[in-house]
Design an enzyme around this catalytic site. Structure first.
Site, PDB file in Angstrom:
ATOM      1  N   ASP A 119     -10.683 -22.435  55.750  1.00 13.22           N
ATOM      2  CA  ASP A 119     -11.161 -23.240  54.628  1.00 13.22           C
ATOM      3  C   ASP A 119      -9.994 -23.994  54.003  1.00 13.22           C
ATOM      4  O   ASP A 119     -10.037 -25.212  53.774  1.00 13.22           O
ATOM      5  CB  ASP A 119     -11.804 -22.280  53.600  1.00 13.22           C
TER       6      ASP A 119
ATOM      7  N   LYS B 112      -2.347 -13.363  59.336  1.00 14.02           N
ATOM      8  CA  LYS B 112      -1.320 -12.816  58.436  1.00 14.02           C
ATOM      9  C   LYS B 112      -1.044 -11.396  58.919  1.00 14.02           C
ATOM     10  O   LYS B 112      -1.156 -10.407  58.181  1.00 14.02           O
ATOM     11  CB  LYS B 112      -1.847 -12.877  56.991  1.00 14.02           C
TER      12      LYS B 112
ATOM     13  N   ASP C 248      -8.788 -28.194  54.884  1.00 15.08           N
ATOM     14  CA  ASP C 248      -8.726 -29.152  53.772  1.00 15.08           C
ATOM     15  C   ASP C 248      -7.319 -29.743  53.671  1.00 15.08           C
ATOM     16  O   ASP C 248      -7.158 -30.944  53.458  1.00 15.08           O
ATOM     17  CB  ASP C 248      -9.058 -28.465  52.440  1.00 15.08           C
TER      18      ASP C 248
ATOM     19  N   ASP D 221       1.039 -18.617  56.061  1.00 16.40           N
ATOM     20  CA  ASP D 221       1.941 -19.263  55.090  1.00 16.40           C
ATOM     21  C   ASP D 221       2.860 -20.261  55.796  1.00 16.40           C
ATOM     22  O   ASP D 221       3.047 -21.396  55.336  1.00 16.40           O
ATOM     23  CB  ASP D 221       2.737 -18.225  54.279  1.00 16.40           C
TER      24      ASP D 221
ATOM     25  N   TYR E 228     -15.367 -13.953  52.731  1.00 19.31           N
ATOM     26  CA  TYR E 228     -16.511 -14.573  52.042  1.00 19.31           C
ATOM     27  C   TYR E 228     -17.788 -13.754  52.189  1.00 19.31           C
ATOM     28  O   TYR E 228     -18.742 -13.956  51.449  1.00 19.31           O
ATOM     29  CB  TYR E 228     -16.757 -15.997  52.556  1.00 19.31           C
TER      30      TYR E 228
END
Ligand code: NAD
Length: 368
Positions: free
Chosen positions: A247, A191, A251, A223, A143
């Site tokens: 993020d 990852k 959620d 994942d 970001y």
């Protein structure tokens, strides 16, 4: 323990003032019961600030925030300003106050509420007992990384996922410290099978873990984690991850709780901590007096835990919320047509929490 706490409230738009009002009343009850001096000051953010000052985060709000011990934010966003460019919209105020305060660790608890498991799309036997604290790095990664660009001539766009070792160390320490006071397990999500930045992340977290021998560390690929969270949410205590993965996963974990109106958050590590319920301004229900204030009230508990060191009082608020929910009180979002629910307004829900808090305090001496 801090006897005096200066709290800046920036209630914002839509249901923000409704739910923040209840959170403040709960904090005031805690102050009255414990003899603490909590001082509240209000400033503007979001659409209300645009109307009053022409911008979503006035300088006066920034100054008041930096002068406070904690900032309690409601929500921002108003359909009236949807046509404005992104940098002038209410939501820009939110991004700017986060940047001004500089918190790098975003804490998002997600747990299954006794009596509310039917509100989760997951089966009750999967979610019951789940209690996860996400620690999401908030100031680095994709970001913020440079270079970033959408080159329309080339028909190409790129962002940069970048972390320094120090950025990982500081957020990892927060996760291990918190885990050492909970169930002593950190799951670090990355990852590392594909990304070099994740290899740095994993190596650094492993190094930080050596200073916390009583906390177990496990690594998961993002994942796989997305799947495990839904299959076995009870397996996790503190989940540590970088900005983008955090993020998405936090959620996703919101479904364990079953209502957006129940989720609190805190952003710590900067100049002043910022506390906000996860939900937005909910323009569809604003002004109707039916918003669920429990996310904001649980956010108030985080203020006491992380900005005042008042752990017992924070737990007392959380216990009171659990009690009210298990007594069957529900705002409309939680009731969902349940005929046995005692449907309450926003203010009635806040009053119920305060009643339980005061009642628990009255019983405390007899219990000793
Ligand atoms: P939202 O969270 O405002 O609402 C999503 C849905 O959940 C709506 O149906 C709403 O009624 C319901 N809901 C949310 N909080 C609730 C509560 N406490 N009690 C009962 N029901 C609740 O998200 P949205 O509709 O995508 O966005 C509305 C506005 O809020 C937009 O302007 C958006 O940019 C802004 N927003 C702000 C924040 C923030 O301030 N942190 C976060 C998300 C969205």
């Amino acid at each position: 323990m801090s006897q005096k706490l200066n709290i800046l409230t920036v209630a914002g738009d839509g249901i923000g003032p409704e739910v923040t009002g209840e959170a403040v009343r709960v904090l005031q009850s805690v102050a009255d019961l414990g003899g603490y001096n909590f001082a509240f000051r209000e400033e503007l953010i979001g659409g209300v600030a645009i109307r009053a000052h022409g911008k979503p985060l006035p300088d006066s709000t920034v100054k008041a925030a930096l002068d406070s011990d904690a900032v309690l934010l409601g929500a921002v966003g108003s359909n009236e300003f949807n046509a404005l460019p992104p940098g002038q919209r209410p939501e820009a105020g939110l991004l700017k106050i986060r940047a001004e305060l500089g918190g790098f660790a975003n804490l998002r608890p997600s747990f299954a509420w006794p009596g509310l498991s039917q509100n989760s799309p997951l089966r009750a036997e999967v979610v019951e007992g789940a209690d996860i604290l996400f620690v999401r790095e908030l100031l680095g990664g994709l970001y913020f990384g440079e270079p970033r660009q959408w080159d329309k001539d080339q028909g190409a766009a790129w962002n940069t996922m970048r972390y320094t070792r120090d950025e990982v160390v500081r957020v990892a320490k927060v996760a291990f410290e918190l885990a050492s006071k909970r169930r002593k397990k950190v799951t670090s999500v990355d990852k590392a099978n594909v990304l070099e930045v994740s290899q740095l992340w994993r190596a650094t977290v492993t190094e930080v873990a050596k200073a916390y021998p009583d906390v177990a560390l496990e690594h998961q690929y993002v994942d796989a984690m997305a799947m495990h969270l839904m299959n076995q949410p009870r397996s996790y205590d503190v989940v540590l991850t970088e900005n983008l993965f955090g993020d998405i996963l936090s959620d996703e974990a919101g479904v364990i709780t079953g209502s957006l109106g129940m989720l609190p958050s805190a952003t710590i590590g900067g100049k002043v901590n910022l506390y906000e319920p996860v939900h937005g301004s909910a323009p569809d229900i604003a002004g109707k007096g039916i918003a669920n204030p429990l996310g904001a009230i649980l956010t108030a508990a985080m203020v006491l835990r992380y900005s005042a060191g008042l752990e017992d009082e924070a737990t007392a608020i959380e216990t009171a919320v659990k009690q009210v929910v298990s007594d069957g009180y529900r705002t409309a979002d939680l009731a969902r047509g349940d005929q046995s629910a005692k449907v309450t307004s926003t203010t009635e829900m806040g009053s119920k929490v305060r009643e339980v808090l005061v009642g628990a305090r009255a019983q405390a001496p007899a219990a000793r």
